[in-house]
Write a protein that holds these residues in place. Structure first.
Motif, mmCIF file in Angstrom:
data_model
loop_
_atom_site.group_PDB
_atom_site.id
_atom_site.type_symbol
_atom_site.label_atom_id
_atom_site.label_comp_id
_atom_site.label_asym_id
_atom_site.label_seq_id
_atom_site.Cartn_x
_atom_site.Cartn_y
_atom_site.Cartn_z
ATOM 1 N N MET A 318 0.983 -1.454 0.295
ATOM 2 C CA MET A 318 -0.160 -0.149 0.071
ATOM 3 C C MET A 318 0.814 1.293 0.003
ATOM 4 O O MET A 318 0.460 2.354 -0.741
ATOM 5 C CB MET A 318 -0.755 0.135 1.062
ATOM 6 N N GLY A 319 2.305 0.966 0.491
ATOM 7 C CA GLY A 319 3.008 2.204 0.692
ATOM 8 C C GLY A 319 3.491 2.458 -0.806
ATOM 9 O O GLY A 319 3.704 3.654 -1.321
ATOM 10 N N VAL A 320 4.032 1.409 -1.137
ATOM 11 C CA VAL A 320 4.403 1.434 -2.777
ATOM 12 C C VAL A 320 3.354 2.129 -3.526
ATOM 13 O O VAL A 320 3.458 2.990 -4.408
ATOM 14 C CB VAL A 320 4.627 0.046 -3.321
ATOM 15 N N ASP A 321 2.195 1.882 -3.535
ATOM 16 C CA ASP A 321 1.184 2.110 -4.213
ATOM 17 C C ASP A 321 0.855 3.685 -3.768
ATOM 18 O O ASP A 321 -0.032 4.418 -4.666
ATOM 19 C CB ASP A 321 -0.274 1.638 -4.166
ATOM 20 N N GLY A 322 1.125 4.115 -2.821
ATOM 21 C CA GLY A 322 0.930 5.402 -2.440
ATOM 22 C C GLY A 322 -0.409 5.919 -1.803
ATOM 23 O O GLY A 322 -0.652 7.051 -1.874
ATOM 24 N N VAL A 323 -1.176 5.123 -1.521
ATOM 25 C CA VAL A 323 -2.398 5.128 -0.773
ATOM 26 C C VAL A 323 -2.429 5.421 0.614
ATOM 27 O O VAL A 323 -3.517 5.701 1.317
ATOM 28 C CB VAL A 323 -3.428 4.001 -1.135
ATOM 29 N N TYR A 454 -13.769 2.112 0.200
ATOM 30 C CA TYR A 454 -14.395 1.872 -1.047
ATOM 31 C C TYR A 454 -14.326 3.630 -1.816
ATOM 32 O O TYR A 454 -13.925 3.992 -2.756
ATOM 33 C CB TYR A 454 -15.605 1.399 -1.168
ATOM 34 N N PHE A 455 -15.027 4.439 -0.698
ATOM 35 C CA PHE A 455 -15.362 5.648 -1.111
ATOM 36 C C PHE A 455 -13.774 6.799 -1.038
ATOM 37 O O PHE A 455 -13.695 7.670 -1.849
ATOM 38 C CB PHE A 455 -15.910 6.396 -0.066
ATOM 39 N N TYR A 456 -12.999 5.938 -0.277
ATOM 40 C CA TYR A 456 -11.501 6.778 -0.264
ATOM 41 C C TYR A 456 -10.804 6.477 -1.657
ATOM 42 O O TYR A 456 -10.413 7.414 -2.306
ATOM 43 C CB TYR A 456 -10.706 6.090 0.580
ATOM 44 N N ALA A 457 -11.104 5.357 -2.197
ATOM 45 C CA ALA A 457 -10.573 4.888 -3.345
ATOM 46 C C ALA A 457 -11.247 5.656 -4.597
ATOM 47 O O ALA A 457 -10.630 6.125 -5.590
ATOM 48 C CB ALA A 457 -10.610 3.310 -3.848
ATOM 49 N N LYS A 458 -12.375 5.712 -4.407
ATOM 50 C CA LYS A 458 -13.176 6.473 -5.432
ATOM 51 C C LYS A 458 -12.852 8.143 -5.453
ATOM 52 O O LYS A 458 -12.647 8.631 -6.652
ATOM 53 C CB LYS A 458 -14.872 6.531 -5.083
ATOM 54 N N ARG A 459 -12.820 8.701 -4.222
ATOM 55 C CA ARG A 459 -11.897 10.015 -4.205
ATOM 56 C C ARG A 459 -10.651 10.096 -4.922
ATOM 57 O O ARG A 459 -10.464 10.803 -5.347
ATOM 58 C CB ARG A 459 -12.118 10.411 -2.663
ATOM 59 N N SER A 462 -10.258 10.819 -8.611
ATOM 60 C CA SER A 462 -10.331 12.093 -9.038
ATOM 61 C C SER A 462 -9.241 13.202 -8.485
ATOM 62 O O SER A 462 -8.798 13.904 -9.039
ATOM 63 C CB SER A 462 -11.809 12.649 -8.706
ATOM 64 N N SER A 463 -8.915 12.951 -7.293
ATOM 65 C CA SER A 463 -7.926 13.738 -6.470
ATOM 66 C C SER A 463 -6.463 13.324 -6.830
ATOM 67 O O SER A 463 -5.579 14.311 -6.720
ATOM 68 C CB SER A 463 -8.176 13.669 -5.092
ATOM 69 N N ASN A 464 -6.240 12.071 -7.056
ATOM 70 C CA ASN A 464 -4.775 11.685 -7.434
ATOM 71 C C ASN A 464 -4.968 10.662 -8.241
ATOM 72 O O ASN A 464 -4.569 9.282 -7.908
ATOM 73 C CB ASN A 464 -4.214 11.236 -5.904
ATOM 74 N N PRO A 465 -4.945 10.952 -9.513
ATOM 75 C CA PRO A 465 -5.078 10.014 -10.629
ATOM 76 C C PRO A 465 -4.017 8.788 -10.647
ATOM 77 O O PRO A 465 -4.201 7.691 -10.846
ATOM 78 C CB PRO A 465 -5.493 10.205 -11.699
ATOM 79 N N GLU A 466 -2.805 9.369 -10.411
ATOM 80 C CA GLU A 466 -1.551 8.777 -10.546
ATOM 81 C C GLU A 466 -1.631 7.424 -9.301
ATOM 82 O O GLU A 466 -1.184 6.452 -9.774
ATOM 83 C CB GLU A 466 -0.476 9.535 -10.477
ATOM 84 N N ALA A 467 -1.863 7.822 -8.246
ATOM 85 C CA ALA A 467 -1.972 6.962 -7.194
ATOM 86 C C ALA A 467 -3.070 5.813 -7.395
ATOM 87 O O ALA A 467 -2.967 4.657 -7.258
ATOM 88 C CB ALA A 467 -2.156 7.524 -5.581
#
Length: 480
Positions: A318-323, A454-459, A462-467
């Motif tokens: 999850m750290g590698v993915d930046g979430v 789920y909603f964190y990923a949804k946000r 739009s807020s951080n498409p690269e992550a």
């Protein structure tokens, strides 16, 4: 090393099939489970305990058919997280990662208090000393497992291979004596028993059995640190499932053969933490018993170390993915280990053990509680993964993969795992010791975690498409 990796250096190792299998076995701690977890499981399943293992083995072998094949064609690390992402999408993939990031550390908390019980038994029964507060031994064992997990995985693998061979020898000897001797004097009415379920707690029994098999996800989690992963991972997955079933299924049968079908459930219910000692005291002399007690401590520690590694690699992914903060995705420049995640897990475990000790909870209450709670988390993830396998092969056409592998076996496993989840929810109050708000609060927490994730990923979309695009270890250089 490939260009464009997000974090340099990468995880590295040279684990073969044997080392992977031993890492999986270590996750469940065969001897430690024999002394501490299997009796709790038998208290739920009674004389039907051996049959439950073989039922779950069939379900998991069906699961492994599609799981292992998807792992070879997908070719990425990340464990169930990557599988759910590819099959069900990034949002549900992140939900599974969140569940695993909580669930695996919770499962790991079964080991420190059980180890503390065993160490105090050695101090009091072998050396005639005075038992120490159990929290002391949990801190010591957690710091020690953190030390090994901090170093390169090959060191951990070597330690686990030695411990697992030793444990397996002791368990085989224990089983042989149980079957050979039996205890007619104790009123044992049958040495061999069939699949008889004597109570309504089958759901909890199946949940505990599922926990015995969970380590096999390590075969894909260690993809980056394995030798020829497309060959070693499928073989290690099947071998691990079968070996765990045989080892634990036969051992629960041995307990039943020794004490008798009509006695074993009540005996385990009354003295789950002490039945192994009482049993071995019947046919082993004190020297052998003392050796086994020491070996049990090593077994539980090996389980703690294995879970430490797995939990850290989820936080690392999850750290590698930046979430989560990217610092968790750092790799040690010398040991090629996820050292920041390892340290974080170490601190988390120590804090949790201190909290439960200060609250007055005894160690023999804490270890089955965390084992069951953590197992429930991961069982949900496995159900999601079984659905993801079906969805993945529906979206990606592989003409060289037969219908049994990509559809029939995954569907059957999804039905079986879904049934375990449903039964576990029904009988979960038996584990928490509450039929009211406590159980509801726990289930509610899991539901809330899934919704928030789920909603964190949804946000994030739009807020951080690269992550968002990196979710599921889809970043460059993440593969083997």
């Amino acid at each position: 090393m490939e260009k464009g990796t997000i974090h340099e250096p990468r995880l590295q190792g040279n684990m073969g099939t044997g080392a992977l299998v031993m890492s999986v076995l270590a996750f469940v701690g065969p001897l430690g489970a024999t002394t501490g977890i299997l009796p709790v499981f038998i208290s739920y399943a009674g004389s039907g305990a051996p049959a439950v293992y073989f039922i779950i083995m069939v379900i998991l072998l069906l699961f492994a058919v599609g799981f292992a094949k998807m792992g070879t064609v997908m070719g990425r690390p990340g464990g169930f997280y990557a599988f759910v992402t590819d099959g069900l999408g990034k949002k549900l993939g992140f939900v599974s990662a969140s569940l695993a990031s909580v669930g695996y550390p919770l499962i790991g908390l079964w080991a420190p208090p059980l180890l503390a019980i065993q160490v105090n038994l050695i101090i009091t029964e072998i050396f005639g000393g005075e038992a120490q507060p159990w929290v002391i031994w949990t801190i010591v064992s957690t710091l020690l497992s953190g030390f090994f997990a901090y170093h390169k995985i090959d060191l951990t693998a070597k330690v686990l291979v030695v411990v697992m061979i030793m444990e397996t020898i002791f368990i085989v000897i224990f089983d042989i004596y149980c079957f050979k001797i039996g205890v007619p004097a104790n009123g044992a009415d049958a040495m061999f028993t069939g699949p008889v379920f004597s109570n309504g707690e089958l759901g909890m029994a199946m949940l505990f059995v599922f926990g015995s098999f969970f380590g096999f996800e390590a075969t894909v989690i260690y993809r980056e640190e394995s030798r020829k992963p497309d060959v070693t991972i499928p073989g290690a997955t099947y071998a691990s499932i079968i070996l765990i079933c045989v080892l634990f299924g036969v051992t629960t049968w041995a307990y039943t053969a020794f004490w008798g079908a009509s006695n074993i459930e009540n005996i385990c219910d009354e003295n789950a933490a002490g039945i192994f000692a009482v049993t071995t005291d019947t046919f082993f002399n004190k020297v052998v018993y003392d050796i086994i007690m020491f070996a049990s401590v090593f077994s539980v520690f090996a389980s703690q170390l294995s879970i430490h590694n797995v939990a850290a690699r989820y936080w690392y992914s999850m750290g590698v993915d930046g979430v989560i903060p990217k610092m968790f995705g750092k790799v040690h420049p010398k040991h090629h280990s996820p050292y920041v995640a390892v340290i974080a897990i170490t601190i988390f475990w120590i804090i949790m053990m201190i909290i439960f000790y200060v609250s007055g909870q005894p160690a023999d209450t804490v270890y089955p509680l965390f084992s069951g709670c953590g197992t429930f988390f991961v069982t949900i993830i496995m159900f999601m993964t079984s659905i993801a396998v079906i969805a993945y092969f529906r979206k990606n056409r592989f003409d060289d993969i037969n219908t049994w592998t990509k559809l029939i076996a995954p569907i059957l496993s999804a039905i079986g795992i879904g049934a375990v989840v449903a039964l576990s929810i029904v009988y979960f109050p038996a584990l928490l010791g509450s039929s009211g708000w406590v159980t509801g609060a726990f289930i509610g927490f899991i539901a809330a975690l899934m919704v928030v994730s789920y909603f964190y990923a949804k946000r994030l979309e739009s807020s951080n498409p690269e992550a968002y695009e990196r979710l599921g270890r889809n970043n460059p250089g993440a593969g083997s």
